[in-house]
Scaffold this active site. Structure first.
Site, PDB file in Angstrom:
ATOM      1  N   GLY B  54       0.860  -1.172   0.000  1.00 36.34           N
ATOM      2  CA  GLY B  54       0.000   0.000   0.000  1.00 36.34           C
ATOM      3  C   GLY B  54       0.904   1.231   0.000  1.00 36.34           C
ATOM      4  N   ASP B 244      -1.650   4.239  -6.180  1.00 38.96           N
ATOM      5  CA  ASP B 244      -0.228   4.199  -5.862  1.00 38.96           C
ATOM      6  C   ASP B 244       0.501   5.417  -6.403  1.00 38.96           C
ATOM      7  OD1 ASP B 244      -1.277   1.295  -6.002  1.00 38.96           O
ATOM      8  OD2 ASP B 244       0.551   1.205  -4.799  1.00 38.96           O
ATOM      9  N   ASN B 254      -3.129   2.469 -10.224  1.00 33.53           N
ATOM     10  CA  ASN B 254      -3.550   1.667  -9.068  1.00 33.53           C
ATOM     11  C   ASN B 254      -3.447   0.196  -9.457  1.00 33.53           C
ATOM     12  OD1 ASN B 254      -4.602   1.475  -6.364  1.00 33.53           O
ATOM     13  ND2 ASN B 254      -6.581   0.925  -7.220  1.00 33.53           N
TER      14      ASN B 254
END
Lengths: 366, 366
Positions: B54, B244, B254
């Site tokens: 993450g 991201d 992402n």
């Protein structure tokens, strides 16, 4: 097509034993098992529990089921009961009902004592017709691939993405979406296949990959999430998928996730074709999203994944926490507006009422 | 957020032991393990091998890594070496480089003997800032959910679809995409979450489902293929995902598959929001599809699936035939044109240069 270099169909009548045999697809790609189908319960289970799957193969199996049933009780009552039981095994594939109706309509009109022989003959015909339909889909689909190849440098591969398994394992032979691929290989056109794994049941990973391996066709397995990215980066020249039911307006019901690939193809100007034998067309339905009931399957298919364990045995792992429920719609509908063309045994047409009417004028109601 | 009713962050400095601790996410949801990170190699492995993942949490971990490194060698050489090694662990998350730069830029200007203390303080600040950013994302995102709830009948749930895990496990606390969900629950709004499993690594199935379970939030796990179908049938009120890396033009990088959900949301008029703390914005990049390098991971993640075996141990199954290679792009880019809005700590803005400029005027180059 080929298994270890030897020709197989996915279902056949064994003349020596007098029995219908199938490839039990639940064990592929890890084990190749052939089983006999004898009783009505065998046939029903083989469809419901997906020993066989794929709309055309389901139809072919149902035809054999009625034929075998007629051999021990050819009465109207038994015919109707068999029709009912088999019709309930899978709700989405229109070919199931089509094949059952073909058999019943024909048998109703003939004497009970003639039914067994006639049903057997008709089931063989339905099987052979499926093979011929799929062969012709390949002939027409090959032209599309040829045109793309012609725009490439010599030797450059044509990249084709497919979802689920609309391969020869989903039909009696050739496959629908794969038939153009097999024809392209036979014509010497270099192809490379992006194989969507096709969660939750992984038919792409398990079956399409196995077909590609068996025929030495270059391919990569990808997760269902990856196709859009590949299209954005020019790595997909065309998409070809199969269908479980196509509406009279050209909407296409196929394995869940097909719609997402069609959207990505549209967004990136990648041609998106659907290959289908005409028994897959449901002329009674127009708006696929609104009208086609979608099979909701066991959530165990979502929370668990089956495969080969390190010791070579088949097992499954649970991917979700205890207590998390899954939801498992098995199909989705791709509106015709997202489909570049339908590849049928009669040729390629637009996914629209007009396109279908041109190829199948006899089905258009005045 | 909560684990068995007790508050946890995903990373923290343990005052008693003087060590940085993390939840080792590789074992979730089946086992809850806390581990110490001590050496630079520990920190690098924890990011590279996804013990933590993450974008925001990767940044927070990198900040602690530099802080711990300064405690035993605060030289410029060691600072630069640590920066280099950590920067190479994951290529996509811009927060990693952001946090490393924040630390190095600050440390460069102060005396070597003061660096350990200052780095420790700065790492704690970066962690606390992430928590506060995410809390504010929840405050702003709650307003969006409130408006949707207001259009429903009393008690009717708001259905939110999310992809991957942009939960508190992907940040220091609250999460990005989940922060509005947690805030909605706290505000008494009934929500139901559609959790994309997120192949190949199944972060949705493993982590988001676990978060929802831990907080008793109603949810269903679905395969990545299912979201489009659910949207076609009105079963999704909005989509919220994390990112991201977001470009200065509002393109969103992402987890692979996000783009497909954004296309489906657009096609069905479902609002599609991206939640992000501003360190996730890469102001140096404009066209995300053309400019952002996409991490290609080991194809073992595609050909195998990890989970819990019937005996309770963690194992993996191979889903593909021997000999089938996989391809594994880990992220994709969703163009800003498909994004309804970006939810940041400063408020919600359009996913466009103009939208971002309004919220972050100090970043706009004149």
């Amino acid at each position: 097509m080929k298994v270890d270099g030897k020709h197989f169909r996915s279902i056949w009548f064994n003349q020596d034993t007098g029995r219908v045999q199938i490839i039990d697809q639940r064990w592929l790609p890890h084990e190749f098992r052939v089983v006999d189908l004898v009783t009505r319960a065998d046939f029903a289970a083989s469809i419901r529990d997906m020993w066989v799957r794929g709309a055309p193969l389901i139809g072919a199996t149902a035809a054999f089921a009625i034929a075998e049933e007629m051999k021990h009780d050819a009465s109207d009552t038994n015919l109707d009961e068999a029709w009912e039981e088999l019709n309930q095994t899978r709700p989405t594939a229109i070919n199931l009902r089509w094949a059952l109706n073909e058999m019943r309509d024909m048998l109703r009109d003939i004497d009970v004592q003639d039914r067994a022989a006639m049903a057997h003959k008709k089931a063989l015909e339905i099987n052979d017709e499926d093979v011929e339909c799929n062969r012709m889909i390949g002939v027409h689909g090959l032209e599309i691939i040829k045109k793309i190849a012609a725009r490439k440098k010599p030797g450059e591969v044509v990249n084709i993405l497919t979802h689920c398994n609309a391969g020869w394992l989903a039909t009696v032979d050739w496959g629908t979406a794969t038939s153009p691929m097999y024809h392209a290989v036979q014509a010497g056109i270099p192809v490379h296949i992006w194989v969507d794994e096709t969660r939750p049941r992984n038919q792409g990973a398990l079956l399409t990959s196995w077909e590609m391996n068996s025929h030495d066709i270059p391919h990569h397995l990808i997760v269902d999430n990856a196709g859009g990215h590949l299209m954005q980066h020019g790595q997909v020249d065309l998409v070809i998928v199969g269908t479980d039911r196509t509406t009279a307006h050209g909407d296409v019901c196929n394995k869940i996730g097909t719609y997402l690939k069609a959207l990505a193809a549209k967004d990136n100007n990648v041609p998106f074709y659907v290959a289908l034998p005409s028994p897959t067309i449901d002329w009674t339905v127009r708006d696929g999203v609104a009208e086609i009931p979608i099979e909701e399957r066991d959530d165990n298919e979502v929370t668990h994944v089956q495969g080969k364990l390190p010791d070579g045995s088949i097992g499954s792992v649970q991917i979700s926490p205890d207590g998390t429920p899954g939801a498992n719609p098995a199909f989705d509908v791709t509106p015709g507006r997202l489909v570049t063309g339908l590849i049928t045994e009669r040729g390629v047409c637009a996914a629209s009422p007009e396109g279908l009417a041109k190829l199948f004028p006899e089905r258009v109601q005045g």
